[in-house]
Scaffold this active site. Structure first.
Site, PDB file in Angstrom:
ATOM      1  N   LYS A   1      -1.316  11.556   5.279  1.00  0.00           N
ATOM      2  CA  LYS A   1      -0.989  10.548   6.291  1.00  0.00           C
ATOM      3  C   LYS A   1      -0.233   9.385   5.678  1.00  0.00           C
ATOM      4  O   LYS A   1       0.769   8.900   6.223  1.00  0.00           O
ATOM      5  CB  LYS A   1      -2.286  10.081   6.959  1.00  0.00           C
ATOM      6  CG  LYS A   1      -2.113   9.001   8.034  1.00  0.00           C
ATOM      7  CD  LYS A   1      -2.329   7.592   7.480  1.00  0.00           C
ATOM      8  CE  LYS A   1      -3.744   7.366   7.011  1.00  0.00           C
ATOM      9  NZ  LYS A   1      -3.963   5.957   6.561  1.00  0.00           N
TER      10      LYS A   1
ATOM     11  N   LYS B   1       0.837  -1.203   0.000  1.00  0.00           N
ATOM     12  CA  LYS B   1       0.000   0.000   0.000  1.00  0.00           C
ATOM     13  C   LYS B   1       0.870   1.251   0.000  1.00  0.00           C
ATOM     14  O   LYS B   1       0.537   2.257  -0.642  1.00  0.00           O
ATOM     15  CB  LYS B   1      -0.930   0.004   1.214  1.00  0.00           C
ATOM     16  CG  LYS B   1      -1.882   1.203   1.275  1.00  0.00           C
ATOM     17  CD  LYS B   1      -2.771   1.290   0.042  1.00  0.00           C
ATOM     18  CE  LYS B   1      -3.655   2.544   0.023  1.00  0.00           C
ATOM     19  NZ  LYS B   1      -4.746   2.517   0.996  1.00  0.00           N
TER      20      LYS B   1
END
Length: 312
Positions: A236, A168
């Site tokens: 983030k 990811k």
């Protein structure tokens, strides 16, 4: 098979609906209860706490915003969570790879299985059940829950615990950097007098074609910044990538530059625009020159939308 689904947000809601439509029994929980209540009409059962949702679940799926929230909801000593022996926790949130490894070890100590299985595809992929699912953990556990993943999209086994989150990170580095490249290219074309929509169409037929150019390029031209994924979450994820790179003694200059631009965008109050809204930061950086004179559509109130238009 009883499934607990924790986190009914932009991504979690359509994912939970797809599982319900596939015939699974879901108990749902969300910190904002009304979001979970909205799934009752789809056949879900409402839990009033995470502990209640998890208590009898064979499978626990989390789709929460970040690692600290996953920690607080499931592993904090005050959470009062009791997992069913032999159950499986599938964390589909995007969290740091090292934290995923910690959660894996915590689950082993509790005699439950663990997979880190973050996703890519945005709200469109969640709605259409075409998500790319990147799973880390025990391969036998992955094989056991593969039918659940199939109801959500296409799952790929990456490797041991934490490997899904590493995949990811790779995904989000490509996404963030490519959004920046598309924004710069369209602004360059527009400032030179070319029609950015025509430029996008031409590029879609060449080597520069990408899913980012297709979807987010169109968002930029339409100035449609209601979030599929927010700039806050993209920031983030980029921070996680840089932290992971530093731990591996790697320097990632393109990711760092993209992080800096998202940080500037968020610091100006645009944390809830879609991550394709990085275009707004580029336009502000260049004296508020825009690729399009269309009004900007964003998740802000009317007053704040006017501010977006005037500032961007």
């Amino acid at each position: 098979m009883q499934i607990a689904f924790l986190g009914i947000g932009l991504m979690g809601r359509p994912m939970a609906i797809n599982l319900l439509q596939a015939g699974y029994q879901l108990t749902v929980w969300n910190r904002t209860q009304s979001k979970a209540e909205a799934l009752l009409s789809h056949g879900a059962t409402l839990a009033f706490s995470a502990a209640e949702a998890v208590a009898d679940a064979d499978i626990i799926i989390t789709m929460l915003e970040n690692g600290p929230i996953v920690d607080r909801v499931l592993f904090d000593s005050t959470a009062d969570i009791s997992f069913k022996h032999g159950s499986t926790l599938i964390d589909m949130s995007s969290i740091p790879p090292e934290l995923a490894k910690q959660h894996h070890h915590a689950c082993l100590a509790l005699s439950i299985n663990y997979l880190d299985a973050p996703v890519s595809g945005g709200t469109v992929g969640a709605e259409q059940a075409t998500l790319s699912i990147m799973a880390g953990g025990d391969k036998a556990v992955f094989d056991t829950v593969l039918p659940i993943f199939t109801a959500l999209g296409k799952a790929t086994y990456i490797g041991p615990a934490g490997a899904g989150q590493l995949a990811k990170c790779a995904n989000q580095a490509i996404v963030g950097i490519t959004i920046g490249a598309v924004a710069e290219a369209l602004l360059l074309a527009a400032e030179g007098g070319a029609d950015p929509a025509a430029v996008r169409e031409a590029l879609m037929g060449g080597f520069a074609s990408s899913r980012i150019l297709e979807l987010h390029g169109q968002r930029m031209i339409d100035r449609e910044f209601n979030p599929g994924a927010t700039s806050r979450v993209q920031l983030k994820d980029l921070r996680t990538i840089l932290d992971t790179a530093r731990a591996q003694e790697l320097s990632l200059p393109l990711t760092q530059q993209t992080f800096n631009q998202y940080q500037d965008l968020v610091s100006k109050g645009f944390e809830n625009v879609d991550h394709s809204g990085l275009l707004l930061q580029l336009e502000m950086l260049n004296g508020n020159r825009k690729i399009s004179d269309k009004p900007t559509r964003s998740p802000y109130s009317e007053q704040e939308t006017s501010k977006v238009d005037s500032d961007a």
